[in-house]
Design a protein around this motif. Sequence first.
Motif, PDB file in Angstrom:
ATOM      1  N   CYS A  32      25.143 -81.142  37.294  1.00 12.45           N
ATOM      2  CA  CYS A  32      25.868 -81.872  36.230  1.00 12.45           C
ATOM      3  C   CYS A  32      25.552 -83.368  36.327  1.00 12.45           C
ATOM      4  O   CYS A  32      25.278 -84.034  35.323  1.00 12.45           O
ATOM      5  CB  CYS A  32      27.382 -81.671  36.350  1.00 12.45           C
ATOM      6  SG  CYS A  32      27.937 -80.000  35.994  1.00 12.45           S
ATOM      7  N   GLU A  33      25.604 -83.876  37.551  1.00  9.37           N
ATOM      8  CA  GLU A  33      25.336 -85.308  37.766  1.00  9.37           C
ATOM      9  C   GLU A  33      23.908 -85.658  37.337  1.00  9.37           C
ATOM     10  O   GLU A  33      23.684 -86.620  36.597  1.00  9.37           O
ATOM     11  CB  GLU A  33      25.540 -85.647  39.242  1.00  9.37           C
ATOM     12  CG  GLU A  33      25.297 -87.109  39.568  1.00  9.37           C
ATOM     13  CD  GLU A  33      25.726 -87.457  40.990  1.00  9.37           C
ATOM     14  OE1 GLU A  33      25.333 -86.737  41.922  1.00  9.37           O
ATOM     15  OE2 GLU A  33      26.466 -88.439  41.144  1.00  9.37           O
ATOM     16  N   GLU A  34      22.952 -84.840  37.778  1.00  9.21           N
ATOM     17  CA  GLU A  34      21.543 -85.110  37.440  1.00  9.21           C
ATOM     18  C   GLU A  34      21.291 -84.994  35.938  1.00  9.21           C
ATOM     19  O   GLU A  34      20.417 -85.655  35.392  1.00  9.21           O
ATOM     20  CB  GLU A  34      20.621 -84.130  38.185  1.00  9.21           C
ATOM     21  CG  GLU A  34      20.399 -84.536  39.630  1.00  9.21           C
ATOM     22  CD  GLU A  34      19.975 -83.363  40.504  1.00  9.21           C
ATOM     23  OE1 GLU A  34      19.510 -82.336  39.957  1.00  9.21           O
ATOM     24  OE2 GLU A  34      20.130 -83.474  41.738  1.00  9.21           O
ATOM     25  N   SER A  35      22.092 -84.174  35.271  1.00  8.88           N
ATOM     26  CA  SER A  35      21.894 -83.969  33.827  1.00  8.88           C
ATOM     27  C   SER A  35      22.579 -85.044  32.991  1.00  8.88           C
ATOM     28  O   SER A  35      22.486 -85.024  31.766  1.00  8.88           O
ATOM     29  CB  SER A  35      22.414 -82.589  33.417  1.00  8.88           C
ATOM     30  OG  SER A  35      21.807 -81.594  34.195  1.00  8.88           O
ATOM     31  N   GLY A  36      23.323 -85.933  33.636  1.00  5.06           N
ATOM     32  CA  GLY A  36      23.882 -87.075  32.907  1.00  5.06           C
ATOM     33  C   GLY A  36      25.381 -87.054  32.676  1.00  5.06           C
ATOM     34  O   GLY A  36      25.901 -87.904  31.940  1.00  5.06           O
ATOM     35  N   ALA A  37      26.103 -86.101  33.293  1.00  6.72           N
ATOM     36  CA  ALA A  37      27.565 -86.082  33.114  1.00  6.72           C
ATOM     37  C   ALA A  37      28.178 -87.352  33.711  1.00  6.72           C
ATOM     38  O   ALA A  37      27.734 -87.837  34.751  1.00  6.72           O
ATOM     39  CB  ALA A  37      28.159 -84.849  33.791  1.00  6.72           C
TER      40      ALA A  37
END
Length: 319
Positions: free
Chosen positions: A156-161
């Motif tokens: 999620c973090e890497e995907s921009g959340a």
Amino acid sequence: MTFGGFASPVFLAPMAGVTDRPFRQILTACGKGNMYAEMAAINALQRKNPKSWQIADVRPENYPVVVQLVGNDAGLFAEAAKLVADLGARSLDINMGCPVKKIVNNESGSALMKDMPRAAKIIEAVVKATPLSVSVKFRKGWDNEHINAVPFAKMCEESGASYITIHGRTRAQGYSGEADWNIIKAVKESVKIPVIGNGDIDSPQKARQRMQESGVDGVMIGRAVLGNPWLLSQTHEYLLHGTLPAEPTVGQIKETLLKHLYLLMEYYGEKAGIAVSRKHVGWYVRSLYEAKKFREQYTKLTDFETAEKLINDYFAGLE
Ligand SMILES: Cc1cc2nc3c(=O)[nH]c(=O)nc-3n(C[C@H](O)[C@H](O)[C@H](O)COP(=O)(O)O)c2cc1C
């Protein structure tokens, strides 16, 4: 302790069939806490389904609302993301935790925890499509054999959340058993973005304890708020100032219940408003004298005037 422009570390959990506008209006009238709407299905929004549209349209509200979307198609998600910004959302949440059969059979909600590449694609598409902050709400994993909250959080973090919310149960658990706050702690330790912990918080003291133990940035409260709209604000005050506001009096409960009823009438109209009010009325009075008898009477009625009179008579009998 607050983050992302939210005024409080305490969040109302999104609850389908519960956290509608009247409920949010009641909660904000009771004090502080951040509001979530009910989940809205992206394909229903695309079809301009009136019920889903009503859920996503938070423009008339003068406090920030996080709107949650559920679905499984990245392109449709991106379209819906643009729409909810126009409909007044303060922030957008992606539902990757719903355990309901109808949702997971559609490869949505918690089913996305089993398909991380697709989940990543959805988050990236939504982040790209909207200027709003984007969060993801998910669970501990699919079942005990598939516990992947930590890698999922990193994805999620890497995907921009911008932030994430984790409910410490697997999909297989539904709402049974206890929420696992160890996994919530592990998630918090694995990412840099803010983490909201969720599961079984039913008092300001428990919220503080869970926050201290797990290190999360915020807490989300669901079932314990039903019939107790004061809990969010009480928790906010306790976390920020260490004070515990007084419990509501019976008079305040009556006043709030009636106000809730009026708001439901205004929002849904009389027939649907009365139908929705039944569960709320049951929750408000559950710890009061002869609640069962009152609830049974209330369940049978179908018009506003009788509802208002029954509530007034019931509370007069309590004084
Ligand atoms: C009636 C009901 C409806 C719910 N609807 C949603 C929903 O629309 N979206 C979502 O992400 N979670 C939904 N949930 C899950 C809650 O947001 C929350 O994660 C769960 O209740 C655990 O928190 P609690 O122990 O504080 O209740 C729902 C829960 C309940 C009880």
